[in-house]
Scaffold this motif. Structure first.
Motif, mmCIF file in Angstrom:
data_model
loop_
_atom_site.group_PDB
_atom_site.id
_atom_site.type_symbol
_atom_site.label_atom_id
_atom_site.label_comp_id
_atom_site.label_asym_id
_atom_site.label_seq_id
_atom_site.Cartn_x
_atom_site.Cartn_y
_atom_site.Cartn_z
ATOM 1 N N SER A 54 8.411 11.907 0.435
ATOM 2 C CA SER A 54 9.508 12.232 -0.480
ATOM 3 C C SER A 54 9.343 11.524 -1.817
ATOM 4 O O SER A 54 9.860 11.968 -2.833
ATOM 5 N N HIS A 55 8.603 10.399 -1.835
ATOM 6 C CA HIS A 55 8.415 9.649 -3.072
ATOM 7 C C HIS A 55 6.926 9.367 -3.304
ATOM 8 O O HIS A 55 6.187 10.273 -3.629
ATOM 9 N N THR A 56 6.465 8.140 -3.083
ATOM 10 C CA THR A 56 5.088 7.768 -3.414
ATOM 11 C C THR A 56 4.160 7.940 -2.219
ATOM 12 O O THR A 56 4.501 7.544 -1.093
ATOM 13 N N CYS A 57 2.977 8.516 -2.482
ATOM 14 C CA CYS A 57 1.946 8.665 -1.450
ATOM 15 C C CYS A 57 0.741 7.814 -1.861
ATOM 16 O O CYS A 57 0.273 7.893 -2.995
ATOM 17 N N VAL A 58 0.262 6.964 -0.932
ATOM 18 C CA VAL A 58 -0.837 6.042 -1.235
ATOM 19 C C VAL A 58 -1.983 6.287 -0.264
ATOM 20 O O VAL A 58 -1.783 6.294 0.958
ATOM 21 N N ASP A 62 -9.346 6.024 5.201
ATOM 22 C CA ASP A 62 -9.534 7.439 5.541
ATOM 23 C C ASP A 62 -8.207 8.115 5.884
ATOM 24 O O ASP A 62 -8.189 9.206 6.455
ATOM 25 N N THR A 63 -7.084 7.452 5.552
ATOM 26 C CA THR A 63 -5.781 8.073 5.814
ATOM 27 C C THR A 63 -4.864 7.823 4.623
ATOM 28 O O THR A 63 -5.345 7.514 3.535
ATOM 29 N N TYR A 64 -3.562 7.975 4.806
ATOM 30 C CA TYR A 64 -2.613 7.776 3.724
ATOM 31 C C TYR A 64 -1.304 7.267 4.296
ATOM 32 O O TYR A 64 -1.074 7.338 5.509
ATOM 33 N N GLN A 65 -0.424 6.744 3.436
ATOM 34 C CA GLN A 65 0.908 6.321 3.870
ATOM 35 C C GLN A 65 1.912 6.546 2.748
ATOM 36 O O GLN A 65 1.552 6.570 1.572
ATOM 37 N N CYS A 66 3.163 6.722 3.164
ATOM 38 C CA CYS A 66 4.235 6.942 2.187
ATOM 39 C C CYS A 66 4.903 5.609 1.863
ATOM 40 O O CYS A 66 5.069 4.768 2.738
ATOM 41 N N GLU A 67 5.270 5.442 0.606
ATOM 42 C CA GLU A 67 5.957 4.239 0.177
ATOM 43 C C GLU A 67 7.200 4.618 -0.614
ATOM 44 O O GLU A 67 7.292 5.723 -1.159
ATOM 45 N N CYS A 68 8.158 3.681 -0.666
ATOM 46 C CA CYS A 68 9.452 3.959 -1.302
ATOM 47 C C CYS A 68 9.661 3.063 -2.518
ATOM 48 O O CYS A 68 9.139 1.950 -2.577
ATOM 49 N N PRO A 69 10.460 3.548 -3.461
ATOM 50 C CA PRO A 69 10.832 2.694 -4.595
ATOM 51 C C PRO A 69 11.615 1.481 -4.110
ATOM 52 O O PRO A 69 12.179 1.488 -3.012
ATOM 53 N N ARG A 70 11.658 0.434 -4.912
ATOM 54 C CA ARG A 70 12.365 -0.796 -4.559
ATOM 55 C C ARG A 70 13.831 -0.488 -4.237
ATOM 56 O O ARG A 70 14.505 0.194 -4.982
ATOM 57 N N GLY A 71 14.290 -0.994 -3.112
ATOM 58 C CA GLY A 71 15.682 -0.793 -2.718
ATOM 59 C C GLY A 71 15.883 0.324 -1.714
ATOM 60 O O GLY A 71 16.935 0.424 -1.102
ATOM 61 N N LEU A 72 14.868 1.200 -1.517
ATOM 62 C CA LEU A 72 14.952 2.248 -0.502
ATOM 63 C C LEU A 72 14.076 1.866 0.685
ATOM 64 O O LEU A 72 13.154 1.059 0.563
ATOM 65 N N VAL A 73 14.356 2.436 1.867
ATOM 66 C CA VAL A 73 13.564 2.148 3.065
ATOM 67 C C VAL A 73 13.020 3.446 3.646
ATOM 68 O O VAL A 73 13.603 4.516 3.491
ATOM 69 N N LEU A 74 11.882 3.332 4.330
ATOM 70 C CA LEU A 74 11.243 4.499 4.937
ATOM 71 C C LEU A 74 11.958 4.837 6.239
ATOM 72 O O LEU A 74 12.199 3.963 7.071
ATOM 73 N N SER A 75 12.318 6.103 6.432
ATOM 74 C CA SER A 75 13.034 6.516 7.646
ATOM 75 C C SER A 75 12.058 6.613 8.813
ATOM 76 O O SER A 75 10.855 6.399 8.666
ATOM 77 N N GLU A 76 12.577 6.976 9.996
ATOM 78 C CA GLU A 76 11.758 7.013 11.208
ATOM 79 C C GLU A 76 10.629 8.044 11.134
ATOM 80 O O GLU A 76 9.636 7.924 11.852
ATOM 81 N N ASP A 77 10.774 9.065 10.273
ATOM 82 C CA ASP A 77 9.701 10.061 10.181
ATOM 83 C C ASP A 77 8.516 9.561 9.360
ATOM 84 O O ASP A 77 7.498 10.256 9.239
ATOM 85 N N HIS A 79 8.022 9.451 6.327
ATOM 86 C CA HIS A 79 7.741 10.258 5.139
ATOM 87 C C HIS A 79 8.899 10.248 4.138
ATOM 88 O O HIS A 79 8.687 10.389 2.941
ATOM 89 N N THR A 80 10.127 10.120 4.655
ATOM 90 C CA THR A 80 11.306 10.248 3.801
ATOM 91 C C THR A 80 11.891 8.880 3.467
ATOM 92 O O THR A 80 12.104 8.061 4.352
ATOM 93 N N CYS A 81 12.165 8.644 2.175
ATOM 94 C CA CYS A 81 12.811 7.406 1.742
ATOM 95 C C CYS A 81 14.329 7.590 1.781
ATOM 96 O O CYS A 81 14.848 8.629 1.371
ATOM 97 N N GLN A 82 15.029 6.591 2.266
ATOM 98 C CA GLN A 82 16.476 6.699 2.366
ATOM 99 C C GLN A 82 17.131 5.369 1.995
ATOM 100 O O GLN A 82 16.468 4.326 1.956
ATOM 101 N N VAL A 83 18.434 5.417 1.716
ATOM 102 C CA VAL A 83 19.148 4.189 1.369
ATOM 103 C C VAL A 83 19.422 3.397 2.642
ATOM 104 O O VAL A 83 19.613 3.970 3.711
ATOM 105 N N PRO A 84 19.422 2.049 2.552
ATOM 106 C CA PRO A 84 19.700 1.235 3.740
ATOM 107 C C PRO A 84 21.150 1.413 4.199
ATOM 108 O O PRO A 84 22.069 1.433 3.383
ATOM 109 N N VAL A 85 21.331 1.556 5.522
ATOM 110 C CA VAL A 85 22.671 1.693 6.107
ATOM 111 C C VAL A 85 22.806 0.682 7.236
ATOM 112 O O VAL A 85 21.957 0.612 8.120
ATOM 113 N N LEU A 86 23.878 -0.126 7.198
ATOM 114 C CA LEU A 86 24.175 -1.071 8.265
ATOM 115 C C LEU A 86 25.270 -0.468 9.139
ATOM 116 O O LEU A 86 26.361 -0.164 8.661
#
Length: 372
Positions: A54-58, A62-77, A79-86
């Motif tokens: 959904s945001h940055t791909c690095v 031989d593979t790749y991973q998704c990363e999120c902007p500062r303050g967002l967290v990667l969800s269980e999939d 691939h998708t960045c989401q806001v932290p929820v307690l």
């Protein structure tokens, strides 16, 4: 308009979306549509549809991973960045980075519930019964949902918000809680003038406590100072909800006593089993709260001079109140009795297959001096 998706899913290997006089195929996260426009293929790297991120791909070796902007967290999939929820039974907290929502006023479904900025984040606190939160029972989970909406501020903010980069922001918020709980409480019967000492209160993760009450009004649980009762006196106990949420109901699946705090103790005495009262001396009271359950039983101890303590353990199931086919609606449902070992094995298999989480609370013990 003919719905092409009704026949053979439109030929799509995954999702088929009906359009007016047409249709299109779509793929889930981590896959992309092949050249035939129907078959989904695994994404091999960031060059292909940004790796499904959904945001940055690095690229990593031989593979790749998704990363999120500062303050967002990667969800269980992953691939998708989401806001932290307690998620807690009494409080749900959403923390949204200021960079993401600068210039926007945030609120929930109930627009009177607004976000508060601390300079770096906008925080919104709410509960299961406030701000328009919707509570549903789905499979083995209680799911609470709400929606954070961001709209442009009418005037520049004091903390420097003078521009906006989007006209509207929608952030779904979801919290999941398990449906099944095991909670425990203990007491110590004394044969000399039979005083009974009862332990302090225990709390579950969500949403119940097991309380020992002073009388059949079930208004005043024991707090602080321990009570003294006699054998054959009545023991009043109840399941009390920590959060009073409409649309849910409970079933006390089982309550049993053990002489130690271990829930898997071989020596067990069932007061309630399969939602049925299994000891005729147990009396159930109707409660003002549809989630609370109240019971009365004569005080007892286990045979044997070394058994000086009694622990109660209750297993509770939460269901949707309107679901007429739920296990809660069925109430007492006796099963053919099997061996204890077989029952335990079946229970474990059932819980593993249904991803049911048990939260076990064990009280005590309180030790008292006995005369010979």
């Amino acid at each position: 308009d003919e719905n092409e998706c009704e026949q053979n899913n439109g030929g799509c290997s995954e999702l088929c979306v009906n359009l007016k006089n047409s249709y299109r195929c779509e793929c889930g996260i981590g896959r992309t549509l092949g050249s035939d426009g129907k078959t989904c293929e695994e994404i091999e790297g960031c060059h292909n549809n940004n790796g499904g991120c959904s945001h940055t791909c690095v690229e990593v070796e031989d593979t790749y991973q998704c990363e999120c902007p500062r303050g967002l967290v990667l969800s269980e999939d992953n691939h998708t960045c989401q806001v932290p929820v307690l998620c807690k039974s009494s409080l749900i907290e959403v923390s949204i980075p200021k960079d993401l929502v600068g210039g926007l006023d945030l609120s929930l479904i109930n627009t009177s519930c607004k976000g508060v900025s601390n300079g770096t984040h906008v925080n919104i606190h709410f509960s299961l019964k406030s701000c328009g939160t919707v509570v549903d029972v789905i499979n083995d989970k209680i799911i609470a949902t709400n929606l954070v909406t961001g709209l442009p501020k009418q005037t520049p903010g004091s903390n420097g918000d003078i521009i906006v980069r989007t006209t509207k922001l929608l952030i779904p918020v979801t919290c999941e809680f398990p449906r099944r709980y095991t909670i425990s409480e203990g007491y110590v019967p004394n044969l000399k003038n039979s005083p009974l000492e009862i332990m302090s209160r225990n709390q579950g993760v969500f949403p119940f406590t097991l309380e020992i009450f002073k009388d059949k009004d079930f208004d005043e649980p024991y707090r602080g100072a321990l009570p003294t009762l006699k054998l054959r006196d009545s023991l009043y106990f109840g399941i009390e909800p920590l959060v009073h949420v409409n649309g849910l109901e409970t079933l006390v699946e089982s309550c049993f006593a053990t002489p130690t705090s271990k829930i898997d103790e071989i020596l067990k005495y069932y007061l309630i089993q399969d939602g049925c009262v299994s000891d005729d001396s147990v009396k159930q009271y109707t409660s003002k709260d549809h989630l609370a359950k109240h019971f009365q039983v004569p005080v007892f101890k286990f045979v044997g001079k070394d058994n000086k303590e009694v622990f109660l353990h209750c297993r509770i199931l939460v269901c949707g109140a309107l679901d007429e086919s739920s296990r809660c609606a069925q109430g007492c449902r006796r099963r053919v009795r099997r061996s204890a070992a077989m029952e335990e094995k079946e229970e474990e298999e059932k819980e593993e297959s249904g991803h049911v989480t048990n939260h076990i609370l064990t009280g005590g013990p309180i030790r008292i001096d006995f005369e010979d």
